[in-house]
Structures are given as C-alpha cells and as structure tokens.
Write a protein that holds these residues in place. Structure first.
Motif, PDB file in Angstrom:
ATOM      1  N   LEU A 120      23.056 -16.915   9.340  1.00 19.09           N
ATOM      2  CA  LEU A 120      24.083 -17.628   8.705  1.00 19.09           C
ATOM      3  C   LEU A 120      25.234 -17.661   9.646  1.00 19.09           C
ATOM      4  N   SER A 121      25.510 -16.832  10.880  1.00 15.48           N
ATOM      5  CA  SER A 121      26.452 -16.929  11.662  1.00 15.48           C
ATOM      6  C   SER A 121      26.168 -18.407  12.636  1.00 15.48           C
ATOM      7  N   ASP A 122      24.981 -18.824  12.774  1.00 15.93           N
ATOM      8  CA  ASP A 122      24.865 -20.121  13.267  1.00 15.93           C
ATOM      9  C   ASP A 122      25.466 -21.291  12.384  1.00 15.93           C
ATOM     10  N   LEU A 123      25.177 -21.158  11.316  1.00 11.19           N
ATOM     11  CA  LEU A 123      25.694 -22.026  10.281  1.00 11.19           C
ATOM     12  C   LEU A 123      27.295 -21.980  10.062  1.00 11.19           C
ATOM     13  N   ALA A 124      27.883 -20.703  10.358  1.00 14.40           N
ATOM     14  CA  ALA A 124      29.296 -20.756  10.259  1.00 14.40           C
ATOM     15  C   ALA A 124      29.937 -21.351  11.378  1.00 14.40           C
ATOM     16  N   ALA A 125      29.239 -21.214  12.570  1.00 16.80           N
ATOM     17  CA  ALA A 125      29.577 -21.999  13.540  1.00 16.80           C
ATOM     18  C   ALA A 125      29.760 -23.546  13.573  1.00 16.80           C
TER      19      ALA A 125
ATOM     20  N   PRO B 261      28.796 -12.653   8.907  1.00 19.28           N
ATOM     21  CA  PRO B 261      28.811 -13.983   9.635  1.00 19.28           C
ATOM     22  C   PRO B 261      29.971 -14.672   8.856  1.00 19.28           C
ATOM     23  N   ARG B 262      31.119 -15.307   9.743  1.00 23.62           N
ATOM     24  CA  ARG B 262      32.176 -15.779   9.559  1.00 23.62           C
ATOM     25  C   ARG B 262      32.193 -16.996   8.653  1.00 23.62           C
ATOM     26  N   ILE B 263      31.529 -17.202   7.522  1.00 28.60           N
ATOM     27  CA  ILE B 263      31.254 -18.477   6.841  1.00 28.60           C
ATOM     28  C   ILE B 263      32.647 -19.028   6.419  1.00 28.60           C
ATOM     29  N   ALA B 264      33.428 -18.380   5.906  1.00 28.31           N
ATOM     30  CA  ALA B 264      34.700 -18.981   5.347  1.00 28.31           C
ATOM     31  C   ALA B 264      35.667 -19.616   6.414  1.00 28.31           C
TER      32      ALA B 264
ATOM     33  N   GLN C   5      31.459 -13.270  15.754  1.00 33.91           N
ATOM     34  CA  GLN C   5      32.782 -13.739  15.638  1.00 33.91           C
ATOM     35  C   GLN C   5      32.590 -15.396  16.115  1.00 33.91           C
ATOM     36  N   LEU C   6      33.626 -16.039  15.456  1.00 33.72           N
ATOM     37  CA  LEU C   6      33.602 -17.312  16.121  1.00 33.72           C
ATOM     38  C   LEU C   6      34.457 -17.783  17.239  1.00 33.72           C
ATOM     39  N   LEU C   7      34.105 -18.588  18.043  1.00 35.99           N
ATOM     40  CA  LEU C   7      34.630 -19.052  19.514  1.00 35.99           C
ATOM     41  C   LEU C   7      34.975 -20.420  19.356  1.00 35.99           C
ATOM     42  N   PHE C   8      36.307 -20.745  19.645  1.00 42.29           N
ATOM     43  CA  PHE C   8      36.602 -22.159  19.215  1.00 42.29           C
ATOM     44  C   PHE C   8      37.543 -22.685  20.342  1.00 42.29           C
ATOM     45  N   ALA C   9      37.359 -23.937  20.678  1.00 42.10           N
ATOM     46  CA  ALA C   9      38.434 -24.696  21.515  1.00 42.10           C
ATOM     47  C   ALA C   9      39.085 -25.486  20.473  1.00 42.10           C
ATOM     48  N   ALA C  10      40.505 -25.333  20.871  1.00 42.74           N
ATOM     49  CA  ALA C  10      41.304 -26.289  19.901  1.00 42.74           C
ATOM     50  C   ALA C  10      42.957 -26.386  20.611  1.00 42.74           C
TER      51      ALA C  10
END
Length: 292
Positions: A54-59, A173-176, A245-250
């Motif tokens: 589910l974590s992969d879906l969250a990403a 998983p960080r779905i929200a 956790q979610l890792l993101f570029a912004a």
C-alpha cells in the motif's frame, strides 16, 4: 527483466508501480530472514506485507482498491491462523478488500516467502520518481530511522521500545498524504530502502544532483533516546530503511497540504552530497538496503 517490460504502463520498471488504464498496480514480496524474522509475530508479518504494498500505492497518490495474495503454506497451522488474523486486521484498518490470489505448499524447513499485488485507482496526477526539477526542495513526511533500532530490538540486541518495534513490524502507509500531495509534487516515491539511497535514486532518475542537510533529517523522540542525534546516529537513521514515509520533490516555496520536513535541494549536475552544521559529511559506505 527490464528489457521485457516494453509496454508504457510498466514505466520502464524505473518506478515502483505500473499505470494501466487508470489503475496503479504494484507487487512486493517479503522473505523470512530478509524482510522479517522467523521470530516476528505472524500477525505482524501479515500487516507488513500489506503495508509495504500500500505504501507503493500511496507514493503514486492512488486510492487502494484491492489486493491479491500469494501465500506459501509451511505446515504450521498455528502460524497460519495468526497470519490470517493479522491479514484481516491490516485489510480492515486500511479499508482494502482481498480479491483473490494463490497458495502453495513449502517443503519442510523452507523459509517463508510471501507476495502481494496491490491495485489502486489513479488520481488526476500520478507522480513518478524522475520528475524533480533544478531548484526543487526534497521533502519527507514523518520521521526517519525508527525501524532500524526496531529491528535490533526484535533481534534482542537492544532493550525494547514499543513505538520503535512497531515502526519495524507494523509500518503505516501514508495513503492520505499521498493523495493530497500527488497533484502538486514533481516527483514522489516511498522510503523503503533508506532515505539516502532512495533520495539518490530520485536524483539519478531526474538527471540532477542532490544536497541533503543531515541535521534536517527528522528523528523521533524514541529514536533520539535509543540512538542519540549526533552525526553517526543521523547517518544510521538515514540509511536504515523500512521507513515507508513519502519522499517528494516540490518547489522550495510551496505551501504543503500535509506535514513534511525539507531535507535537501536539487540542482543541475549529478551525484549526492551530504552536509550538516559542521560542514561536508562523507557519504557512508552503505546508503541503504540493496536488493540482491
């Protein structure tokens, strides 16, 4: 295998999920002695199997729609029953139905290997890991490193702490957060193999360099109590893995809809560098967990 995955839905196997007709598809396996211990409670093993998929879906900002289970029976009815109870708890906690799958029987003494396919509904935007832009900041949700000492505690190498043990055995998983972030980020992935390794993968996929501020890596109170917060402790946290956790570029000045910590910055060029308040930090020999 990458040479066979020519369909555009596979994204060249350079991301953690496929995008096919509005669905996000991912499949992760976990193996005894590699991803979980033979002494881990079976219900926790089931939870982790669901959570990592589910974590992969969250990403990808996806809304989970269901899962398919690949299950290996090992002639241990008590273990199987506890696993199924934990599986039910995990599916109920995340509101995800079991849609099917397959079972096989293992030969005596073989380590358990379990697989799960997770299916999600894509949102309007599905961020890949290769979309970071020069000048973007690198952000991460939550805290980093808790599963590292949690694993040591599960092995009996450290005095147990319930929160750190849970970080290793029952990640969330960080779905929200993924749904909220997916329309506004340039790139996103989950932290499964270690913050440093996964951040380096994002930078490489995006064709950019990345500088990470080690002092900014968010540590929990439990981690600080168990491991400290000096340079060595922070390097250990950033390379431990199993964070989910979610890792993101912004853009650096973006107003985020979720809580996250800015830990780095992308620029033109290539390679990963680290620094803290004392100056440049040599890269550790091991950035994270590398699959064989």
């Amino acid at each position: 295998m990458r040479g066979l995955a020519r369909d555009p839905a596979a994204r060249g196997l350079l991301d953690d999920a496929a995008l096919l007709d509005g669905l996000i598809l991912t499949h992760d396996m976990i193996a005894e002695g590699v991803h979980f211990l033979g002494t881990d409670p079976p219900g926790d093993v089931a939870w982790k199997l669901v959570a990592v998929n589910l974590s992969d879906l969250a990403a990808k900002g996806a809304d989970p729609a269901g899962v398919l289970l690949g299950y290996a029976l090992a002639a241990d009815p008590a273990w199987e029953a506890a696993f199924l109870t934990g599986l039910g708890e995990a599916l109920a906690a995340h509101g995800v139905p079991l849609l099917g799958g397959d079972t096989i029987s293992l030969p005596p003494g073989a380590p358990r290997t379990l697989g799960l396919t997770a299916i999600g509904r894509a949102g309007a935007s599905v961020p890949a890991r290769d979309g970071a832009m020069p000048g973007d900041a690198l952000f991460v949700t939550g805290t980093i490193g808790d599963a590292g000492p949690g694993l040591a505690m599960a092995r009996g190498e450290m005095a147990a702490d319930s929160a750190l043990l849970a970080a290793y055995r029952r990640p969330v998983p960080r779905i929200a957060e993924g749904r909220a972030l997916s329309p506004i980020v340039h790139a996103m992935m989950d932290v499964s193999d270690g913050l440093l390794l996964d951040a380096a993968r994002m930078a490489e996929a995006s064709g950019l360099s990345l500088a990470i501020d080690l002092d900014a890596v968010p540590l929990s109170g439990g981690y600080r109590a168990a491991m400290g917060a000096d340079r060595g402790a922070r390097l250990a946290a950033a390379s431990a893995g199993d964070d989910y956790q979610l890792l993101f570029a912004a853009p650096a000045d973006i107003v985020l809809p979720v809580a996250a910590t800015r830990v780095g910055r992308f620029a033109s060029g290539a390679g990963l560098t680290l620094h803290d308040g004392a100056g440049a930090v040599p890269l550790p020999a091991r950035l994270g967990y590398l699959h064989g």
